[in-house]
Motif scaffolding. Structure first.
Motif, PDB file in Angstrom:
ATOM      1  N   UNK A 209       1.047  -1.157   0.069  1.00  0.00           N
ATOM      2  CA  UNK A 209       0.205   0.087   0.048  1.00  0.00           C
ATOM      3  C   UNK A 209       0.869   1.281  -0.077  1.00  0.00           C
ATOM      4  N   UNK A 210       0.121   2.495  -0.372  1.00  0.00           N
ATOM      5  CA  UNK A 210       0.953   3.800  -0.054  1.00  0.00           C
ATOM      6  C   UNK A 210       0.529   4.163   1.132  1.00  0.00           C
ATOM      7  N   UNK A 211       1.053   5.152   1.452  1.00  0.00           N
ATOM      8  CA  UNK A 211       0.885   5.565   3.002  1.00  0.00           C
ATOM      9  C   UNK A 211      -0.330   6.356   3.255  1.00  0.00           C
ATOM     10  N   UNK A 233       5.578  -0.415   2.181  1.00  0.00           N
ATOM     11  CA  UNK A 233       4.737   1.001   2.110  1.00  0.00           C
ATOM     12  C   UNK A 233       5.695   1.934   1.834  1.00  0.00           C
ATOM     13  N   UNK A 234       5.345   3.144   1.220  1.00  0.00           N
ATOM     14  CA  UNK A 234       6.393   3.893   0.617  1.00  0.00           C
ATOM     15  C   UNK A 234       6.824   5.003   1.826  1.00  0.00           C
ATOM     16  N   UNK A 252       8.559  -3.204   5.317  1.00  0.00           N
ATOM     17  CA  UNK A 252       9.560  -2.948   4.325  1.00  0.00           C
ATOM     18  C   UNK A 252       9.089  -1.478   3.777  1.00  0.00           C
ATOM     19  N   UNK A 253       9.984  -0.370   4.123  1.00  0.00           N
ATOM     20  CA  UNK A 253       9.646   0.890   3.322  1.00  0.00           C
ATOM     21  C   UNK A 253      10.446   0.907   1.902  1.00  0.00           C
ATOM     22  N   UNK A 254       9.572   1.550   1.219  1.00  0.00           N
ATOM     23  CA  UNK A 254      10.060   1.628  -0.177  1.00  0.00           C
ATOM     24  C   UNK A 254      10.417   3.242  -0.452  1.00  0.00           C
ATOM     25  N   UNK A 255      11.570   3.511  -0.819  1.00  0.00           N
ATOM     26  CA  UNK A 255      11.635   5.055  -1.127  1.00  0.00           C
ATOM     27  C   UNK A 255      12.009   5.024  -2.902  1.00  0.00           C
TER      28      UNK A 255
END
Length: 262
Positions: A209-211, A233-234, A252-255
């Motif tokens: 998902x997105x934040x 999540x972003x 997991x934080x995706x940037x």
């Protein structure tokens, strides 16, 4: 504002109305640098899909906690954040040989990044995902059928649920409309029930998902966040939210640079 394609402009219109509640037609035309006639064509398309309503020169949103924007519009919303999440999701599911892909636009985007796709068995109830899988190098595709939901561009209902009950998946990419107080929600009860069935039959379910989903609401609970093996999540997620999410599952934080923080 730079000129946008018709699809991008319509998706941006939806985002702006979500942010502001309602906007005047003249203001939207000025913002996008297009004629009122061009904008009216965009609004007519959104209105036909029951996304917006027009009244006396003002545009408001019909999509709410009891509905969902059509897939074609969701695909062009939050594109940068979704692409970042999709890359991380693809990296994770590439470890597995059987992969369920749901009707979310983020899961759809992840299909472009999954490694060695010809060695995977893909299962989906979503028409856009099935078309993309079938057109690629993927050798195995199982399409679940049932009652077609035009807005979600996917199949749900008793037949689809029964088919899921006869299958088992190593991993599944699942999207959601809302995450609140550790639970996952969807606007449609049939979609919530179906995703619940998928999660129950998946060894490693993954929520992608997105934040912004942390600030939205939807009616039907489909699972707890702790039911997922991973949340992706972003990087616009706040530190406070991130600390809470870490207590419920692996995060997991995706940037935007393509790096990840676990």
């Amino acid at each position: 504002m730079a000129k946008a394609t018709q699809e991008e402009r319509q998706a941006r219109i939806v985002e702006l109305i979500i942010d502001h509640g309602s906007l005047r037609v003249d203001d939207l035309a000025d913002l996008f640098g297009v004629s009122v006639m061009t904008l009216y064509r965009d609004l007519a398309a959104l209105e036909a899909h029951q996304v917006i309503a027009r009244h006396r020169g003002t545009v408001s949103l019909l999509v709410s906690s009891i509905s969902e924007a059509p897939f074609a519009f969701r695909l062009y919303q939050e594109t940068e954040a979704k692409e970042a999440v999709a890359r991380e999701a693809a990296r994770l599911v590439s470890r597995y040989s059987s992969i369920f892909v749901d009707d979310s636009s983020t899961a759809y985007l992840a299909l472009d990044h999954i490694g060695v796709p010809e060695s995977k068995a893909f299962i989906t109830n979503a028409s856009p995902a099935a078309i993309k899988i079938g057109a690629g190098e993927h050798q195995s595709l199982t399409m679940l059928g049932g009652l077609f939901d035009r807005a979600l561009d996917a199949y749900f209902g008793p037949t689809t649920n029964r088919q899921v009950g006869e299958l088992a998946f190593e991993t599944a990419l699942i999207g959601a409309a809302s995450v609140k107080d550790g639970s996952i929600y969807h606007p449609f009860s049939e979609a919530a029930l179906f995703k619940r069935e998928v999660i129950a039959r998946t060894e490693v379910p993954i929520l992608a998902i997105t934040a912004d989903k942390l600030s939205r609401v939807a009616l039907h609970r489909l699972a707890d966040l702790s039911d997922f093996s991973y949340l992706i999540i972003d990087d616009t997620v706040t530190d406070q939210d991130l600390n809470y999410l870490h207590t419920l599952t692996n995060v997991i934080v995706a940037n935007k640079e393509g790096k990840d923080n676990v």
